[in-house]
Design a protein around this motif. Structure first.
Motif, mmCIF file in Angstrom:
data_model
loop_
_atom_site.group_PDB
_atom_site.id
_atom_site.type_symbol
_atom_site.label_atom_id
_atom_site.label_comp_id
_atom_site.label_asym_id
_atom_site.label_seq_id
_atom_site.Cartn_x
_atom_site.Cartn_y
_atom_site.Cartn_z
ATOM 1 N N TYR A 91 9.512 12.148 -20.753
ATOM 2 C CA TYR A 91 8.596 11.153 -21.324
ATOM 3 C C TYR A 91 9.025 9.731 -20.952
ATOM 4 C CZ TYR A 91 5.704 14.150 -24.320
ATOM 5 O OH TYR A 91 4.791 15.061 -24.791
ATOM 6 N N SER A 92 10.321 9.471 -21.030
ATOM 7 C CA SER A 92 10.810 8.123 -20.712
ATOM 8 C C SER A 92 10.552 7.764 -19.254
ATOM 9 C CB SER A 92 12.306 8.033 -21.025
ATOM 10 O OG SER A 92 12.547 8.228 -22.404
ATOM 11 N N ASP A 93 10.809 8.715 -18.358
ATOM 12 C CA ASP A 93 10.572 8.457 -16.932
ATOM 13 C C ASP A 93 9.092 8.202 -16.658
ATOM 14 O OD1 ASP A 93 13.266 8.796 -16.483
ATOM 15 O OD2 ASP A 93 13.090 10.872 -15.772
ATOM 16 N N LEU A 94 8.237 9.004 -17.294
ATOM 17 C CA LEU A 94 6.808 8.837 -17.079
ATOM 18 C C LEU A 94 6.316 7.521 -17.664
ATOM 19 C CD1 LEU A 94 4.252 10.074 -15.930
ATOM 20 C CD2 LEU A 94 3.937 11.313 -18.093
ATOM 21 N N GLY A 95 6.850 7.143 -18.824
ATOM 22 C CA GLY A 95 6.461 5.869 -19.424
ATOM 23 C C GLY A 95 6.854 4.686 -18.550
ATOM 24 N N ALA A 149 0.832 -1.207 0.000
ATOM 25 C CA ALA A 149 0.000 0.000 0.000
ATOM 26 C C ALA A 149 0.866 1.255 0.000
ATOM 27 C CB ALA A 149 -0.922 -0.009 1.220
ATOM 28 N N ALA A 150 1.936 1.237 0.768
ATOM 29 C CA ALA A 150 2.839 2.393 0.812
ATOM 30 C C ALA A 150 3.542 2.581 -0.532
ATOM 31 C CB ALA A 150 3.862 2.202 1.929
ATOM 32 N N ARG A 151 3.916 1.457 -1.168
ATOM 33 C CA ARG A 151 4.580 1.558 -2.474
ATOM 34 C C ARG A 151 3.656 2.161 -3.526
ATOM 35 N NH1 ARG A 151 5.330 -1.088 -7.342
ATOM 36 N NH2 ARG A 151 3.555 -2.444 -6.915
ATOM 37 N N LEU A 152 2.411 1.684 -3.566
ATOM 38 C CA LEU A 152 1.456 2.212 -4.542
ATOM 39 C C LEU A 152 1.154 3.678 -4.284
ATOM 40 C CD1 LEU A 152 -1.034 -0.792 -4.803
ATOM 41 C CD2 LEU A 152 0.739 -0.124 -6.430
ATOM 42 N N GLN A 153 1.085 4.040 -3.021
ATOM 43 C CA GLN A 153 0.835 5.436 -2.689
ATOM 44 C C GLN A 153 1.992 6.317 -3.146
ATOM 45 O OE1 GLN A 153 0.079 6.100 1.464
ATOM 46 N NE2 GLN A 153 -0.599 8.213 1.174
ATOM 47 N N ALA A 154 3.213 5.830 -2.971
ATOM 48 C CA ALA A 154 4.388 6.585 -3.403
ATOM 49 C C ALA A 154 4.423 6.711 -4.929
ATOM 50 C CB ALA A 154 5.653 5.908 -2.891
ATOM 51 N N ALA A 172 1.822 6.645 -6.934
ATOM 52 C CA ALA A 172 0.766 7.572 -7.340
ATOM 53 C C ALA A 172 1.205 9.017 -7.149
ATOM 54 C CB ALA A 172 -0.502 7.287 -6.537
ATOM 55 N N ALA A 173 1.885 9.285 -6.043
ATOM 56 C CA ALA A 173 2.374 10.643 -5.799
ATOM 57 C C ALA A 173 3.432 11.026 -6.833
ATOM 58 C CB ALA A 173 2.941 10.740 -4.383
ATOM 59 N N ARG A 174 4.309 10.070 -7.172
ATOM 60 C CA ARG A 174 5.346 10.343 -8.181
ATOM 61 C C ARG A 174 4.713 10.561 -9.552
ATOM 62 N NH1 ARG A 174 10.446 10.407 -9.612
ATOM 63 N NH2 ARG A 174 11.205 9.300 -11.457
ATOM 64 N N ARG A 175 3.656 9.847 -9.841
ATOM 65 C CA ARG A 175 2.961 10.035 -11.124
ATOM 66 C C ARG A 175 2.453 11.456 -11.249
ATOM 67 N NH1 ARG A 175 -1.970 6.282 -13.513
ATOM 68 N NH2 ARG A 175 -2.569 7.651 -15.226
ATOM 69 N N GLU A 183 5.180 0.477 -14.557
ATOM 70 C CA GLU A 183 5.223 -0.091 -13.212
ATOM 71 C C GLU A 183 3.842 -0.103 -12.574
ATOM 72 O OE1 GLU A 183 7.928 0.286 -9.127
ATOM 73 O OE2 GLU A 183 8.171 1.738 -10.757
ATOM 74 N N LEU A 184 3.039 0.880 -12.910
ATOM 75 C CA LEU A 184 1.668 0.939 -12.406
ATOM 76 C C LEU A 184 0.715 0.077 -13.230
ATOM 77 C CD1 LEU A 184 1.394 4.775 -11.650
ATOM 78 C CD2 LEU A 184 1.312 2.933 -9.964
#
Length: 217
Positions: free
Chosen positions: A108-112, A73-78, A80-83, A117-118
């Motif tokens: 663009y590469s980082d976001l992709g 849960a903490a990983r997904l939250q992190a 989502a915040a990074r997204r 990962e999501l």
């Protein structure tokens, strides 16, 4: 006219008459009393019958909610915040540098990679294609900058199981190596081996339904 032959009724006969009349009156009144008793007792009898007819319903077993891994849960939250942060940074860069600036390619590469990962593969494909377009505009149709983007697109399309897109990208990947490297270059040879392995997989698993298409043709 008075019947003189009728003898007077004695006390004993009067008493017998009274008893007979009393019994007759109770017998006559019995049906009414019975009906009244039944009428008064009906609600009680109905309630008892209802209680007996209703079977107890077993209580449903309590279902405990699935336990959530706190670390996940903490990983997904992190993520989502990074997204949100990366999307905002990309918007800012586009506003400052322009929509075709080469500085956008890294964003663009980082976001992709984050979308992948999501497991948001559709969004990942979109941003990788945008980055590929920027690379072509700034570096020409054949450039080294396109190679990591094409490889990322191949991986993402495999996750989506869009095998036709994977096949097209695998061909593009080999074609770029043909234009960028010599036939004896290690980079080209590795790309050729990868392409051959992909084509073998297509045949073995019939990923493109080539047998079905051939039968239809």
């Amino acid at each position: 006219m008075i019947d003189l032959n009728r003898r007077p009724v004695g006390n004993h006969e009067k008493s017998m008459s009274s008893v007979f009349f009393s019994h007759w009156r109770r017998a006559a009144l019995a049906p009414g009393l019975l009906s009244l008793c039944l009428l008064l007792a009906w609600p009680v009898l109905a309630a008892q019958e209802a209680e007996q007819s209703v079977q107890p319903v077993p209580e449903a077993e309590a279902v405990e909610p699935d336990s959530v891994d706190p670390e996940e849960a903490a990983r997904l939250q992190a993520l989502a915040a990074r997204r949100v942060q990366l999307e905002q940074d990309l918007d800012d860069l586009r506003s400052e540098a322009g929509i075709y600036s080469p500085v956008l390619m890294e964003a663009y590469s980082d976001l992709g990679a984050l979308y992948t990962e999501l497991e948001d593969f559709d969004s990942a494909v979109q941003v990788y294609n945008d980055a590929l377009q920027i690379a072509r505009i700034n570096n020409g149709l054949y450039s080294v900058q396109q190679l990591p983007l094409v490889e990322s697109l191949i991986d993402t399309q495999q996750q989506r199981q869009d095998w036709q897109a994977v096949d097209d990208l695998a061909h593009l990947h080999l074609h770029l190596h043909e234009r960028l490297y010599g036939a004896t270059d290690t980079a080209y040879l590795d790309a050729a081996l990868d392409y051959g392995a992909w084509k073998q997989r297509v045949i073995n698993q019939n990923l493109l339904n080539q047998g079905s298409q051939a039968r239809l043709g």
